[in-house]
Write a protein that holds these residues in place. Structure first.
Motif, PDB file in Angstrom:
ATOM      1  N   LYS A  93       1.621   3.059   5.050  1.00 17.70           N
ATOM      2  CA  LYS A  93       1.618   2.578   3.834  1.00 17.70           C
ATOM      3  C   LYS A  93       0.954   3.490   2.802  1.00 17.70           C
ATOM      4  O   LYS A  93       1.380   3.621   1.794  1.00 17.70           O
ATOM      5  CB  LYS A  93       1.130   1.189   3.863  1.00 17.70           C
ATOM      6  CG  LYS A  93       2.484   0.175   4.421  1.00 17.70           C
ATOM      7  CD  LYS A  93       1.638  -1.297   4.318  1.00 17.70           C
ATOM      8  CE  LYS A  93       2.835  -2.213   4.823  1.00 17.70           C
ATOM      9  NZ  LYS A  93       2.607  -3.623   4.828  1.00 17.70           N
ATOM     10  N   SER A 128       2.343   5.843  -0.097  1.00 16.10           N
ATOM     11  CA  SER A 128       1.677   5.398  -1.588  1.00 16.10           C
ATOM     12  C   SER A 128       1.344   6.555  -2.227  1.00 16.10           C
ATOM     13  O   SER A 128       1.567   6.930  -3.549  1.00 16.10           O
ATOM     14  CB  SER A 128       1.049   4.259  -1.458  1.00 16.10           C
ATOM     15  OG  SER A 128       0.565   3.902  -2.791  1.00 16.10           O
ATOM     16  N   THR A 179      -3.980  -3.190  -4.629  1.00 16.47           N
ATOM     17  CA  THR A 179      -3.546  -3.579  -3.376  1.00 16.47           C
ATOM     18  C   THR A 179      -3.743  -4.972  -3.158  1.00 16.47           C
ATOM     19  O   THR A 179      -4.469  -5.704  -3.760  1.00 16.47           O
ATOM     20  CB  THR A 179      -4.414  -2.834  -2.135  1.00 16.47           C
ATOM     21  OG1 THR A 179      -3.787  -3.176  -0.833  1.00 16.47           O
ATOM     22  CG2 THR A 179      -5.826  -3.075  -2.385  1.00 16.47           C
ATOM     23  N   ARG A 180      -3.073  -5.592  -2.319  1.00 18.88           N
ATOM     24  CA  ARG A 180      -3.204  -6.980  -1.832  1.00 18.88           C
ATOM     25  C   ARG A 180      -3.385  -6.713   0.116  1.00 18.88           C
ATOM     26  O   ARG A 180      -2.011  -6.325   0.639  1.00 18.88           O
ATOM     27  CB  ARG A 180      -2.064  -7.821  -1.901  1.00 18.88           C
ATOM     28  CG  ARG A 180      -2.200  -9.185  -1.317  1.00 18.88           C
ATOM     29  CD  ARG A 180      -1.089 -10.255  -2.087  1.00 18.88           C
ATOM     30  NE  ARG A 180      -1.534 -11.352  -1.606  1.00 18.88           N
ATOM     31  CZ  ARG A 180      -0.609 -12.109  -0.505  1.00 18.88           C
ATOM     32  NH1 ARG A 180       0.425 -11.506  -0.245  1.00 18.88           N
ATOM     33  NH2 ARG A 180      -0.824 -13.015  -0.056  1.00 18.88           N
ATOM     34  N   ARG A 228      -6.228  -9.562  -3.803  1.00 17.86           N
ATOM     35  CA  ARG A 228      -5.350  -8.788  -4.531  1.00 17.86           C
ATOM     36  C   ARG A 228      -6.485  -7.848  -5.613  1.00 17.86           C
ATOM     37  O   ARG A 228      -7.102  -8.417  -6.378  1.00 17.86           O
ATOM     38  CB  ARG A 228      -4.416  -9.333  -5.495  1.00 17.86           C
ATOM     39  CG  ARG A 228      -3.701  -8.421  -6.281  1.00 17.86           C
ATOM     40  CD  ARG A 228      -2.327  -9.298  -6.870  1.00 17.86           C
ATOM     41  NE  ARG A 228      -1.659  -8.355  -7.605  1.00 17.86           N
ATOM     42  CZ  ARG A 228      -1.937  -7.935  -8.976  1.00 17.86           C
ATOM     43  NH1 ARG A 228      -2.728  -8.332  -9.620  1.00 17.86           N
ATOM     44  NH2 ARG A 228      -1.076  -7.075  -9.513  1.00 17.86           N
ATOM     45  N   ASP A 256      -0.624  -5.686   2.531  1.00 20.11           N
ATOM     46  CA  ASP A 256       0.580  -6.238   2.327  1.00 20.11           C
ATOM     47  C   ASP A 256       1.471  -5.274   1.530  1.00 20.11           C
ATOM     48  O   ASP A 256       2.591  -5.011   1.761  1.00 20.11           O
ATOM     49  CB  ASP A 256       0.253  -7.763   1.439  1.00 20.11           C
ATOM     50  CG  ASP A 256       1.547  -8.252   0.923  1.00 20.11           C
ATOM     51  OD1 ASP A 256       2.739  -8.344   1.892  1.00 20.11           O
ATOM     52  OD2 ASP A 256       1.660  -9.218   0.047  1.00 20.11           O
ATOM     53  N   TYR A 257       0.798  -4.742   0.479  1.00 21.51           N
ATOM     54  CA  TYR A 257       1.233  -3.640  -0.339  1.00 21.51           C
ATOM     55  C   TYR A 257       0.094  -2.815  -0.831  1.00 21.51           C
ATOM     56  O   TYR A 257      -1.133  -3.424  -0.984  1.00 21.51           O
ATOM     57  CB  TYR A 257       2.230  -4.155  -1.403  1.00 21.51           C
ATOM     58  CG  TYR A 257       1.532  -4.620  -2.689  1.00 21.51           C
ATOM     59  CD1 TYR A 257       1.160  -3.895  -3.575  1.00 21.51           C
ATOM     60  CD2 TYR A 257       1.299  -6.111  -2.601  1.00 21.51           C
ATOM     61  CE1 TYR A 257       0.555  -4.273  -4.675  1.00 21.51           C
ATOM     62  CE2 TYR A 257       0.673  -6.435  -3.711  1.00 21.51           C
ATOM     63  CZ  TYR A 257       0.344  -5.572  -4.847  1.00 21.51           C
ATOM     64  OH  TYR A 257      -0.590  -6.278  -5.817  1.00 21.51           O
ATOM     65  N   GLU A 288      -0.261   0.262  -3.937  1.00 24.78           N
ATOM     66  CA  GLU A 288       0.119   1.368  -5.002  1.00 24.78           C
ATOM     67  C   GLU A 288      -1.037   2.100  -5.444  1.00 24.78           C
ATOM     68  O   GLU A 288      -1.836   1.722  -6.017  1.00 24.78           O
ATOM     69  CB  GLU A 288       0.876   0.490  -5.998  1.00 24.78           C
ATOM     70  CG  GLU A 288       1.964   0.003  -5.640  1.00 24.78           C
ATOM     71  CD  GLU A 288       3.201   0.740  -5.208  1.00 24.78           C
ATOM     72  OE1 GLU A 288       3.376   1.917  -5.752  1.00 24.78           O
ATOM     73  OE2 GLU A 288       4.081   0.513  -4.398  1.00 24.78           O
TER      74      GLU A 288
END
Length: 185
Positions: free
Chosen positions: A3, A7, A102-103, A122, A179-180, A182
């Protein structure tokens, strides 16, 4: 790919100043030019025959299958405006830094009496150029996803959690369960 590595690539692609070519023929012609005229090399990159590439370049084929269209777009994005992308990365590594949103689950090793239970947070944080340079250098050297996460965790630990050394001196942060994520520079 991981991830964080993905990114970094997306952030680099976002630095482009012009959109990629729209038609399949224009995308094929761009790839052929980037491969110095070798339709065989483009065919190998896309997983199609050399004749298929030649037909798109000539204009006899116009609409690729969905899977080929996806591979074609991905390969064009990899090669699109390399100097613009390189300048943006250099600017981030030397002056502007990088923003991480990010989370993820953050766990802590801290002084006795404080909680060290990992929990989802987050976070949107600007990291200085030194951390951006370390991330780019590690990515260029072929670092694993875990090594990239360690660099990002160290940056978040120093800037966000320790507030640049003003608090929580003994804190060590673990960056897991993303989780995500960016990145922007």
């Amino acid at each position: 790919m991981g991830k964080l590595r993905d990114s970094l690539e997306r952030a680099s692609e976002a630095a482009a100043t012009r959109p990629i070519p729209m038609s399949a023929g224009a995308r094929m012609r761009f790839l052929v030019r980037s491969e110095k005229g070798s339709t065989r090399a483009v065919a190998a990159r896309l997983g199609v025959t050399q004749r298929t590439v030649e037909r798109y370049v000539k204009g006899t084929l116009r609409r690729p299958r969905p899977d080929l269209a996806e591979r074609l777009e991905r390969e064009v994005r990899k090669d699109w405006q390399p100097r613009v992308r390189q300048r943006a990365r250099k600017r981030a590594a030397t002056s502007t830094g990088i923003v991480i949103e990010t989370r993820a689950r953050f766990g802590f090793t801290a002084a006795p009496g404080s909680t060290d239970d990992a929990r989802m947070r987050r976070i949107t944080q600007h990291l200085p150029s030194a951390y951006a340079a370390r991330l780019f250098d590690a990515q260029a050297a072929g670092a694993t996803e875990q090594q990239l996460r360690r660099i990002a965790a160290e940056g978040l630990q120093e800037i966000y959690f320790k507030d640049r050394g003003r608090r929580a001196h003994d804190l060590a942060v673990e960056f897991t369960d993303i989780d995500y994520i960016e990145l922007d520079f």
